[in-house]
Design a protein around this motif. Structure first.
Motif, PDB file in Angstrom:
ATOM      1  N   CYS A  96      52.889  18.875  79.277  1.00  0.00           N
ATOM      2  CA  CYS A  96      52.711  19.921  80.300  1.00  0.00           C
ATOM      3  C   CYS A  96      53.364  21.125  79.956  1.00  0.00           C
ATOM      4  CB  CYS A  96      53.575  19.128  81.423  1.00  0.00           C
ATOM      5  SG  CYS A  96      52.884  17.715  82.194  1.00  0.00           S
ATOM      6  N   CYS A 144      57.565  22.102  80.103  1.00  0.00           N
ATOM      7  CA  CYS A 144      57.938  20.716  80.443  1.00  0.00           C
ATOM      8  C   CYS A 144      59.616  20.687  80.047  1.00  0.00           C
ATOM      9  CB  CYS A 144      57.370  19.689  79.453  1.00  0.00           C
ATOM     10  SG  CYS A 144      58.389  18.286  79.280  1.00  0.00           S
ATOM     11  N   SER A 163      53.757  12.569  89.742  1.00  0.00           N
ATOM     12  CA  SER A 163      53.578  14.161  89.575  1.00  0.00           C
ATOM     13  C   SER A 163      52.295  14.641  89.597  1.00  0.00           C
ATOM     14  CB  SER A 163      54.295  14.727  88.434  1.00  0.00           C
ATOM     15  OG  SER A 163      53.833  14.189  87.271  1.00  0.00           O
ATOM     16  N   TRP A 198      49.702  18.709  89.372  1.00  0.00           N
ATOM     17  CA  TRP A 198      49.798  20.015  89.379  1.00  0.00           C
ATOM     18  C   TRP A 198      48.844  20.599  89.773  1.00  0.00           C
ATOM     19  CZ3 TRP A 198      53.128  22.434  84.652  1.00  0.00           C
ATOM     20  CH2 TRP A 198      54.238  21.516  84.390  1.00  0.00           C
ATOM     21  N   TYR A 210      46.957  22.803  82.860  1.00  0.00           N
ATOM     22  CA  TYR A 210      48.531  22.792  82.475  1.00  0.00           C
ATOM     23  C   TYR A 210      49.027  21.760  81.856  1.00  0.00           C
ATOM     24  CZ  TYR A 210      48.802  27.525  84.599  1.00  0.00           C
ATOM     25  OH  TYR A 210      48.639  28.719  85.033  1.00  0.00           O
ATOM     26  N   ARG A 211      48.422  20.460  81.900  1.00  0.00           N
ATOM     27  CA  ARG A 211      49.294  19.248  81.715  1.00  0.00           C
ATOM     28  C   ARG A 211      48.272  18.481  80.223  1.00  0.00           C
ATOM     29  NH1 ARG A 211      50.961  15.490  86.308  1.00  0.00           N
ATOM     30  NH2 ARG A 211      52.891  15.317  84.953  1.00  0.00           N
ATOM     31  N   THR A 224      53.654  19.488  92.297  1.00  0.00           N
ATOM     32  CA  THR A 224      54.438  20.695  91.970  1.00  0.00           C
ATOM     33  C   THR A 224      54.021  22.074  92.283  1.00  0.00           C
ATOM     34  OG1 THR A 224      55.588  19.340  90.281  1.00  0.00           O
ATOM     35  CG2 THR A 224      55.800  21.702  90.214  1.00  0.00           C
ATOM     36  N   THR A 270      53.269  25.948  92.142  1.00  0.00           N
ATOM     37  CA  THR A 270      53.574  27.053  91.453  1.00  0.00           C
ATOM     38  C   THR A 270      52.696  28.237  92.164  1.00  0.00           C
ATOM     39  OG1 THR A 270      51.791  26.945  90.061  1.00  0.00           O
ATOM     40  CG2 THR A 270      53.472  25.404  89.445  1.00  0.00           C
ATOM     41  N   TYR A 326      57.966  24.332  91.375  1.00  0.00           N
ATOM     42  CA  TYR A 326      58.202  24.522  89.886  1.00  0.00           C
ATOM     43  C   TYR A 326      59.409  25.306  89.935  1.00  0.00           C
ATOM     44  CZ  TYR A 326      57.785  26.012  85.045  1.00  0.00           C
ATOM     45  OH  TYR A 326      58.205  26.168  83.963  1.00  0.00           O
ATOM     46  N   SER A 327      60.190  24.858  88.752  1.00  0.00           N
ATOM     47  CA  SER A 327      61.603  25.510  88.588  1.00  0.00           C
ATOM     48  C   SER A 327      61.863  25.675  87.300  1.00  0.00           C
ATOM     49  CB  SER A 327      62.608  24.579  89.103  1.00  0.00           C
ATOM     50  OG  SER A 327      62.408  24.491  90.401  1.00  0.00           O
ATOM     51  N   LEU A 347      54.546  30.818  85.785  1.00  0.00           N
ATOM     52  CA  LEU A 347      54.896  29.889  86.919  1.00  0.00           C
ATOM     53  C   LEU A 347      56.059  30.456  87.650  1.00  0.00           C
ATOM     54  CD1 LEU A 347      53.730  26.559  84.939  1.00  0.00           C
ATOM     55  CD2 LEU A 347      52.422  28.008  86.336  1.00  0.00           C
ATOM     56  N   THR A 348      56.704  31.250  87.181  1.00  0.00           N
ATOM     57  CA  THR A 348      57.863  31.737  88.331  1.00  0.00           C
ATOM     58  C   THR A 348      57.522  32.197  89.299  1.00  0.00           C
ATOM     59  OG1 THR A 348      58.257  33.597  86.893  1.00  0.00           O
ATOM     60  CG2 THR A 348      59.508  31.877  85.945  1.00  0.00           C
TER      61      THR A 348
END
Ligand code: SF4
Ligand code: SF4
Length: 370
Positions: A57, A60, A139, A141, A150-151, A175, A177, A203-204, A233-234
């Motif tokens: 991912c 990750c 999980s 995404w 993304y994974r 999650t 994003t 997403y963090s 992704l922020t």
């Protein structure tokens, strides 16, 4: 700003809680019920079951943070002795985390023989035996193209097939994003059609991911394939506001499928840090912090060195992970006692949390209640 969107700081004192309940007697039964439920999650331990995973991912927290660089060759007997010891020390709830716990079904079965309550964080690709009486957080995404992009695989579709109809055991954790907000409704529909439930994580970014975006860390990584300084992704204030509006609408549109609360949505999508921070930018008040009675053990069966939580590479300043945020909100703060309205919001968040974490299969209700 409304008080319940405050950053996570110290807990309210016992006297503040008692004073509040004295003047709001009608809230006492709900408060006490929440305390009883919270006890189920108390005396917990995090265990990284393996260094192996069948996905790759983007961003990750585990591999890109280097957490897989430990030996992973303990025998079944050693795992059994480890879980027996945890139980003897008073652990009553296990969080079995990654890399990917389903890669080691025997270790999961051994854990369940010693500690009857727990939660497994999994990507859902490999079905976990229902004889293990733990809640599954699966999980997701995206729905499903983003998940695959993304994974590295369409894990979502496989997980839906694996757990169709297991409404109480399996909970999909989408999650969010800034790139997949629009996909959330489609994901919910798929989960609804499979007779399952879903919740949201946010997403963090890890420190490593942020260093790669800033060009400070330049080494190639299979966990950093698609992001760039301009497309990543922020979160920012705009994308958080968009997420808040979208999630708010979905809570009302999917009341039977979405396990989430308006109060938590309001709190977690505020642009400012969600926690009070110390001089090093670390949250001293996050309830997921390792220390005291909460331990984190690696696949080598040794305590994970210098762990601040089970996702140590995540930056507390921008952390919106549900594991830390939701469980931390379980702790009453002074601001939650400032009015009946604020207390009701706290109750709503507790209900949201217990709906996600507590699972007692019918075949072991009798044992669990004993
Ligand atoms: S985020 Fe989880 S599922 Fe994805 S690569 Fe990392 S450990 Fe595996
Ligand atoms: S979960 Fe970890 S990264 Fe997030 S606020 Fe808590 S201690 Fe920090």
């Amino acid at each position: 700003m409304r008080q319940s969107t405050d950053t996570m700081g110290p807990r309210a004192t016992r006297f503040e809680i008692q004073d509040f309940l004295k003047t709001h007697v009608d809230f006492k039964p709900s408060y006490q019920k929440n305390r009883r439920n919270a006890l189920v999650l108390a005396r917990a331990a995090f265990v990284e079951v393996t260094t192996r995973c069948n996905l790759r991912c983007e961003g990750c927290f585990y591999f890109d943070g280097g957490h897989d660089r430990v030996a992973d060759n303990r025998s079944a007997g050693e795992w059994g002795a480890f879980f027996a010891d945890l139980a003897d020390q008073g652990t009553r709830f296990l969080y079995l985390v990654g890399a990917e716990p389903s890669m080691e079904p025997d270790r999961l079965a051994i854990a369940a023989r010693h500690i009857r309550r727990g939660l497994i964080g999994t990507n859902g690709i490999r079905r976990i035996d229902p004889s293990i009486p733990y809640k599954l957080h699966i999980s997701v995404w995206g729905a499903p193209e983003q998940d695959a992009a993304y994974r590295g695989a369409d894990a979502f579709s496989k997980a839906l097939r694996n757990y169709t109809g297991e409404t109480d055991r399996a909970l999909f954790v989408y999650t969010l994003t800034p790139r997949n907000i629009e996909d959330a409704e489609q994901a919910l529909k798929r989960v609804q059609d499979a007779g399952l439930k879903m919740t949201f994580n946010m997403y963090s970014p890890t420190h490593t991911y942020q260093e790669r975006l800033a060009g400070i860390k330049r080494s190639k990584s299979e966990f950093f394939r698609m992001s760039s300084a301009n497309n990543n992704l922020t979160w920012n204030a705009e994308s958080l506001a968009k997420a808040r509006t979208c999630v708010s609408r979905l809570i009302d549109a999917f009341p039977e499928t979405l396990v989430y609360s308006h109060s938590y949505n309001d709190w977690i999508t505020v642009p400012e840090p969600r926690y009070e921070l110390d001089a090093n930018g670390v949250s001293p008040h996050c309830i997921s912090r390792i220390g005291g009675s909460l331990s984190l053990t690696g696949p080598n069966l040794a305590p994970v060195a210098n762990a601040k939580c089970c996702t140590s590479d995540v930056d507390c300043r921008t952390c919106r992970l549900y594991g830390g945020g939701l469980v931390s909100r379980l702790r009453l703060q002074t601001s939650d006692l400032s009015s009946r309205h604020e207390f009701r919001k706290w109750l709503e968040i507790c209900e949201h949390l217990f709906g996600m974490y507590i699972y007692t299969p019918s075949w072991c209700t009798e044992v669990a209640d004993a």
